[in-house]
Each structure stands twice: as C-alpha cells, then as structure tokens.
Design an enzyme around this catalytic site. Structure first.
Site, PDB file in Angstrom:
ATOM      1  NE  ARG A 133      94.804 102.804  14.504  1.00  0.00           N
ATOM      2  CZ  ARG A 133      93.437 103.124  13.698  1.00  0.00           C
ATOM      3  NH1 ARG A 133      91.511 103.081  14.124  1.00  0.00           N
ATOM      4  NH2 ARG A 133      93.349 103.806  12.510  1.00  0.00           N
ATOM      5  CE1 TYR A 172     107.791  97.108  36.549  1.00  0.00           C
ATOM      6  CE2 TYR A 172     105.569  98.918  35.157  1.00  0.00           C
ATOM      7  CZ  TYR A 172     106.989  97.794  35.212  1.00  0.00           C
ATOM      8  OH  TYR A 172     107.582  97.837  33.991  1.00  0.00           O
ATOM      9  CG  ASP A 202      99.140  96.736  38.337  1.00  0.00           C
ATOM     10  OD1 ASP A 202      99.508  95.282  38.033  1.00  0.00           O
ATOM     11  OD2 ASP A 202     100.440  97.517  38.358  1.00  0.00           O
ATOM     12  CE  LYS A 219     105.910  91.927  33.699  1.00  0.00           C
ATOM     13  NZ  LYS A 219     105.987  93.734  35.075  1.00  0.00           N
TER      14      LYS A 219
HETATM   15  C1  LIG Z   1     106.069  94.442  34.310  1.00  0.00           C
HETATM   16  C2  LIG Z   1     104.278  95.586  35.856  1.00  0.00           C
HETATM   17  C3  LIG Z   1     103.625  96.305  34.321  1.00  0.00           C
HETATM   18  C4  LIG Z   1     104.299  97.647  33.194  1.00  0.00           C
HETATM   19  O1  LIG Z   1     103.634  96.191  32.409  1.00  0.00           O
HETATM   20  P1  LIG Z   1     104.667  96.362  31.494  1.00  0.00           P
HETATM   21  O2  LIG Z   1     103.446  95.120  30.393  1.00  0.00           O
HETATM   22  O3  LIG Z   1     105.704  96.221  31.484  1.00  0.00           O
HETATM   23  O4  LIG Z   1     104.556  98.129  30.732  1.00  0.00           O
HETATM   24  C5  LIG Z   1     103.056  97.044  35.686  1.00  0.00           C
HETATM   25  N1  LIG Z   1     102.589  96.696  36.406  1.00  0.00           N
HETATM   26  C6  LIG Z   1     103.829  95.941  37.035  1.00  0.00           C
HETATM   27  C7  LIG Z   1     103.041  95.246  38.674  1.00  0.00           C
HETATM   28  C8  LIG Z   1     104.883  95.403  36.781  1.00  0.00           C
HETATM   29  O5  LIG Z   1     104.960  94.046  37.351  1.00  0.00           O
END
Ligand SMILES: *Cc1c(COP(=O)(O)O)cnc(C)c1O
Length: 380
Positions: free
Chosen positions: A46, A98, A170, A195
């Site tokens: 962890r 998001y 983000d 992503k």
């Molecule tokens: C998918 C996404 C998230 C969340 O991420 P996860 O890996 O699904 O928890 C946050 N911000 C954006 C812009 C996203 O596309």
C-alpha cells in the site's frame, strides 16, 4: 529529454535483480526485512510497490513534474486531493465539468463541510467575485467535457496564485502530450489515467502530478493512510500504454480534425464542438496553450430532435456506444444520459449541454472508415 524519448524511457530502469528491460509486475503485498526496520526501501505494497514507483516517476516526467502519485481511479485521485481541506474551505470550479467530479464534490464532500461554487471560468470578473477568504482551490478542466470549451490556464492560475489559492487542472482530455498545465502556472495536474494515458480501455486508474515537495508529502501520506492505490498489474499495463502515447495522440488529433471537418460540412449536422475548427470560440487560445487540438469532439443534429439523436447513436457500426474515451478504438457517448446523468438537467442546461448532444472519442482506426460510419448513421 524530448517527449517521445520520455514516454519510452522516463522512470524506467532495468530491473536491478535480473536486468529485465521491462519493469516486472511486482505482485507482492510485503517485502522480507533483514532485521526489524532494515529493508530495501519497500515494506508493504500500500505504501510502496516497485511497479507503481516506476509508473509514478514516468507519469511525473510526462507532466514536467517532480512528483507523481497514482490512485485506483481518477476519482480516487480527486478524493485524495479533497482530503487536503477542512470543513468551511471553499472550492471554485468550472460549471462545465466531468459528471463524476461534480458528484464527488456535491454528494460526498459537501456532507463533510466543504463548499463548492460552479461558475463560468471564462469570465475573469466572475472568478474574482467567486473567490473569498475561505477559497482554497480552483478546479478546472480544459478542454471541458463534453462541450470542449477552452479555459486560459495561465491567467486563471495567476489569478488564483495572487490570492494563495491552489490551481488544479484535470488534464484528462488533453493528455500530457498536448498540454502541460504545471508549465502554465498550475499547482497540481489530475489525470484519469483510464483514458489517453492507459490508452487501450483496459485499466481504471488516476494520478496527480505536482512540483511542491510539502504538498506531495502530504498527498503521499493521504495515499498511504487512505489506501486507494492501483495494483501492480494495472501499473504495468499503463507503463506499456504510455510508451506509444505520442504516436497515438498524433493519430487521434489527425482523425478528429478530419471527422470535425466532415461533420461541419454535413447538411444534417448542426453545431460541431471541436477546438481545432477556426470557428470554435476557443480556437486561438487552444492553439496557444496546446500542441494540437485532441481527439474529442461533440456535435448536435439539426432540428434538435432527441429521437433522431438516439437513432444515430444506435446505428454506428465502427463507433461503439459506451462511456469513457481515449482508447485506440472510437467511442460515442450520450452525455445527458451517460457521463453527465449525475448532474441535474437544470444545471446541465445552464452550462449549455443539450439532451441531443453526441460526444465522440475519435480513435486511431482508418479515418475513411470512421467517416463512412458517420455517414451511414446520420443518413440512414
Ligand atoms: C473519466 C474522467 C474522470 C474520472 O476518472 P476515473 O478514472 O473514471 O475515475 C475525471 N475527469 C475526466 C475529464 C474524465 O474523463
């Protein structure tokens, strides 16, 4: 080192025990100590795991950061970040974000006394009015999801910094190949690694990248204390994924540009949201702060008919209907019922998100096949 070289080499050393060029999947929970407290830097997975360490260093390098910290998902990264704050602290965020981020803010952390304001961050006066003595963090996404609005990272981060407020970007939609928010003055970059960084729709993971040593130490403490760490197998998959980030992103951008132009000229298509189009209101800013315009775009059909949009989304043969983005394969999403269903309709409409909007994550297939698929789905 330049970007492609970093994507392939940064953070990764031949394995010290065998010389293996690929970082092994250290599928272990614990590490044997020679004597109590005498060990090789690893005690419990962890806290530290060598596969995760390699990935964290690689991700930091891609964002020109000193520190990278990985989490079990993008939202787990956001969760860890919010634990920096105390009841009464305020966070100012973009109103076009998001859906899951909106949900963790409002439906989880408001109950712990954090306060959130959602505003149009393209209006500097509104940002100034939103900031108070209690504001601790400015949260933005650019390009935004799903309307691909472009926010000025450099000027927003400067505005926040002058009041001692942290700026978090983000950077999921752009990926570090297209945009490096820390270089523009932001304090922390957040990624849904799920992503573009992972890139193959086979892993869920998140990351934070930053330069400040003290803040990084606090976040590492929270990572270990709260425990939302990714497993070594997933770290291995992402280490492999980022080795082709630069060539994947080039093709995503090229294909998206052609798809956007095709849609923009189609008589049945209404508005097309793609920052690479000269008519996009954020085009000049995107050209300045990004290296290219990305693989994401959204569009509406003329007539704004919900049934017609559903019919198109159900007729694709190459595009798959599903949530998520950033994988090598093309995906199509209906934000109102899928990724953004957790945002109330009234909030969605305030930010300009119509129930007929279709979002595309343009993959790296042959673009002719993508355009043929769009043609048959729209015209059938
Ligand atoms: C998918 C996404 C998230 C969340 O991420 P996860 O890996 O699904 O928890 C946050 N911000 C954006 C812009 C996203 O596309």
């Amino acid at each position: 080192m330049r970007f492609a070289t970093k994507a392939i080499h940064a953070g990764v050393e031949p394995d010290p025990s065998t010389g293996a060029i690929m970082t092994p999947i250290y599928q272990t929970s614990t590490y044997v100590q020679q004597a109590p407290g005498v060990h090789k830097g690893y005690e419990y997975s962890r806290t530290h795991n060598p596969t995760r360490t390699a990935l964290q260093n690689a991700l930091a390098a891609l964002e020109n950061a000193q520190h990278g910290i990985c989490y079990a998902s993008g939202l787990a990264a956001t969760d860890a970040l919010l634990k920096l704050f105390k009841p009464g602290d305020e966070i100012v965020a973009t109103n076009d974000l998001y859906g899951g981020t909106y949900r963790i803010f409002v439906r989880v952390f408001e109950d712990f006394g954090l306060k959130f304001k959602f505003i149009d961050l393209s209006d500097p006066a509104a940002v100034e009015t939103a900031f108070t003595e209690q504001t601790k963090m400015l949260w933005l996404e650019t390009p935004t999801n799903p309307l691909l609005r472009i926010l000025d990272i450099r000027s927003l981060a400067a505005q926040a910094r002058s009041r001692g407020i942290l700026t978090v970007v983000d950077n999921t939609f752009a990926s570090p190949y297209l945009q490096n928010p820390l270089d523009l003055g932001a304090d922390i970059v957040m990624h849904s690694v799920t992503k573009y960084l992972g890139g193959h729709s086979d892993t869920v993971m998140g990351a934070l990248m930053l330069n400040d040593d003290e803040l990084a130490a606090r976040l590492r403490f929270i990572q270990n204390a709260c425990g939302a760490v990714p497993g070594p197998q997933d770290c291995f998959l992402v280490l492999r994924g980022i080795k082709t980030l630069h060539i994947r992103m080039k093709q995503h951008c090229e294909n998206a540009r052609q798809v956007a132009e095709f849609l923009n000229n189609h008589p049945k298509v209404g508005k097309v949201y793609y920052p690479g189009l000269a008519t996009h209101p954020g085009h000049a800013l995107a050209a300045e702060q990004m290296r290219d315009f990305g693989g994401m775009l959204s569009f509406e059909l003329k007539g704004d008919d919900y049934e017609e949009a559903v019919r198109v989304m159900s007729s694709f043969k190459v595009f798959s209907l599903g949530e998520s983005l950033g994988g090598v394969e093309s995906l199509c999403t209906h934000p109102a019922s899928m990724t953004h269903a957790s945002i109330p309709k009234s909030e969605r409409e305030k930010s300009g998100l119509k129930d007929t909007l279709i979002r595309l994550s343009v993959g790296i297939e042959d673009v002719e096949d993508l355009i043929e698929d769009l043609t048959q789905a729209i015209e059938s």
